[in-house]
Design an enzyme around this catalytic site. Sequence first.
Site, short mmCIF file in Angstrom:
data_model
loop_
_atom_site.label_atom_id
_atom_site.label_comp_id
_atom_site.label_asym_id
_atom_site.label_seq_id
_atom_site.Cartn_x
_atom_site.Cartn_y
_atom_site.Cartn_z
N GLU A 1 0.81 -1.24 0.00
CA GLU A 1 0.00 0.00 0.00
C GLU A 1 0.84 1.29 0.00
OE1 GLU A 1 -2.76 -0.42 3.26
OE2 GLU A 1 -3.39 -2.41 2.60
N GLU B 1 -6.12 -10.73 -1.30
CA GLU B 1 -6.93 -10.52 -0.08
C GLU B 1 -8.43 -10.46 -0.40
OE1 GLU B 1 -5.50 -7.24 2.24
OE2 GLU B 1 -3.40 -7.66 1.78
O1 G3I Z 1 -7.50 -7.64 19.51
C1 G3I Z 1 -7.04 -6.31 19.84
C2 G3I Z 1 -7.86 -5.71 20.98
O2 G3I Z 1 -7.66 -6.49 22.15
C3 G3I Z 1 -7.42 -4.27 21.22
O3 G3I Z 1 -8.22 -3.69 22.23
C4 G3I Z 1 -7.54 -3.49 19.90
C5 G3I Z 1 -7.10 -2.05 20.05
O4 G3I Z 1 -5.70 -2.03 20.14
O5 G3I Z 1 -6.73 -4.10 18.89
C6 G3I Z 1 -7.18 -5.42 18.62
O6 G3I Z 1 -6.32 -5.97 17.64
C7 G3I Z 1 -6.56 -5.45 16.34
C8 G3I Z 1 -6.78 -6.65 15.41
O7 G3I Z 1 -6.89 -6.23 14.05
C9 G3I Z 1 -8.01 -7.42 15.79
O8 G3I Z 1 -9.14 -6.68 15.53
C10 G3I Z 1 -5.32 -4.70 15.92
O9 G3I Z 1 -5.18 -3.53 16.70
C11 G3I Z 1 -5.47 -4.30 14.46
O10 G3I Z 1 -4.27 -3.71 13.99
C12 G3I Z 1 -5.72 -5.55 13.61
O11 G3I Z 1 -5.99 -5.10 12.30
C13 G3I Z 1 -5.49 -5.91 11.24
C14 G3I Z 1 -5.05 -4.89 10.17
O12 G3I Z 1 -4.71 -5.54 8.94
C15 G3I Z 1 -3.83 -4.10 10.64
O13 G3I Z 1 -2.76 -5.01 10.77
C16 G3I Z 1 -6.59 -6.82 10.71
O14 G3I Z 1 -6.85 -7.87 11.64
C17 G3I Z 1 -6.18 -7.39 9.35
O15 G3I Z 1 -7.24 -8.15 8.79
C18 G3I Z 1 -5.81 -6.26 8.41
O16 G3I Z 1 -5.42 -6.80 7.20
C19 G3I Z 1 -5.07 -5.81 6.19
C20 G3I Z 1 -3.86 -6.32 5.43
O17 G3I Z 1 -2.80 -6.58 6.32
C21 G3I Z 1 -3.47 -5.32 4.35
N1 G3I Z 1 -4.61 -5.05 3.45
C22 G3I Z 1 -5.82 -4.59 4.15
C23 G3I Z 1 -6.23 -5.62 5.19
C24 G3I Z 1 -7.51 -5.20 5.89
O18 G3I Z 1 -7.30 -3.98 6.56
#
Ligand code: G3I
Length: 392
Positions: free
Chosen positions: A182, A298
């Site tokens: 990205e 994805e």
């Molecule tokens: O589980 C914790 C929770 O306990 C906490 O309170 C909260 C706030 O900090 O965070 C929660 O974890 C989050 C997790 O998703 C579960 O929801 C993380 O912060 C958050 O960063 C994470 O987001 C992930 C995101 O990428 C950022 O890494 C998503 O799971 C994941 O599906 C998403 O995937 C991205 C690809 O890597 C790139 N392309 C887009 C795609 C969707 O956004």
Amino acid sequence: MFKKLTRRRSLYLGLGALTALGTFAGNGELKRQRIFAAYDPQRDFSVVGGDSLKKRAASKGIIYGAAIRHDHLKEDAKLAAAVANECGILVPEWAFKWSVSQKPLRPNPDSFDFSAADEMLKFANTHGMLFRGHTLVWHESLPKWFGDRVNQQNAKQILEKHIKTVVGRYAGKIHSWDVVNEAIEPVDGRSDGLRKTPWLELLGTDYIDYSFRLAAAADPDAMLVYNDYGLDYDTRKHEAKRTAVLKLLEGLKSRGTPIHALGIQAHLDGEATDFNPTKLREFLRNVANLGLKIMITELDVTDKKLPLDTTVRDHIIAKAYEDYLNVVLEETAVIAVLTWGLSDKYTWLSEFQPRADKAQVRPLLLDAGMNRKLAWNAIARAFDKSLRKNRS
Ligand code: G3I
């Protein structure tokens, strides 16, 4: 000072407001009608036999797989069984990111925690699956210490250490790496369309080339991928992004940078009505003409704004999958299709694109009980109908 409203003026204002309201309601109604127009109860989603998606894809020389979280894979035996059955390639949704929640890869500047990635590699090996890495260089999911510790003097060394250590550890075991994720965002206003990220700020535009060169040196066997989203529809925004991504890829190739493929994330929208097969086909061909392969990395379809009725929703979602893949699989440079998740039980969309009516979202191909849905049929049909040569 307000001018006294004449009778005529108040009449015009009233009419204007009504028209606007009517239009607004009309738009809302128009949109609803358009969405329902995508719902064709007569559409055939039948599938022959029960072969897995990985088998159907492989018979046409395509790799099918999914992104899964290590904690879900470990804790949910039904999910693990479904992954093993349906997927020919596995990508950790979190484990290779610098820092996501429970198991950050980079807890601090001097250490790496590979336990989650190792668990997932073991699972992939146990089930004869390919394994891919996502992602080495991204502006999101950077650990808190990154902002505190990384500066223009040490950024290059920190990037080098990260890529050499991570890619080096899995050398020979990785099908492909999303090296940079990205990096394009035309809205940021740069003439080169690059997104204004910490990496760009710290290292300049060379950070992308440099990341690919480091990855190639650390694992000459891995396919090196540039990965991005918002490339799918016939909209000004997506067209601008396709143009900027092509420009980036042309530049990388012209400098001899070791890049092998474009990753198209393909986060689709069940409500979208601007899917234009010709536009998408043309973009895929333009990428292929650069000598690059293409991976759909994805794939999922949000049902955020679709009707509540699950029969209608599942139909529209399935249509989106099949229509998109029918176009994509015509391009022989497309070598793999991965969905971002496998089951509605575990999708990032539950949290990131929840429905206003709070109903459980249904964007993926298996339901919460790991049963195949119409979307599974749609993907299976796309592989089965693909005119690629059959490989036994
Ligand atoms: O589980 C914790 C929770 O306990 C906490 O309170 C909260 C706030 O900090 O965070 C929660 O974890 C989050 C997790 O998703 C579960 O929801 C993380 O912060 C958050 O960063 C994470 O987001 C992930 C995101 O990428 C950022 O890494 C998503 O799971 C994941 O599906 C998403 O995937 C991205 C690809 O890597 C790139 N392309 C887009 C795609 C969707 O956004």
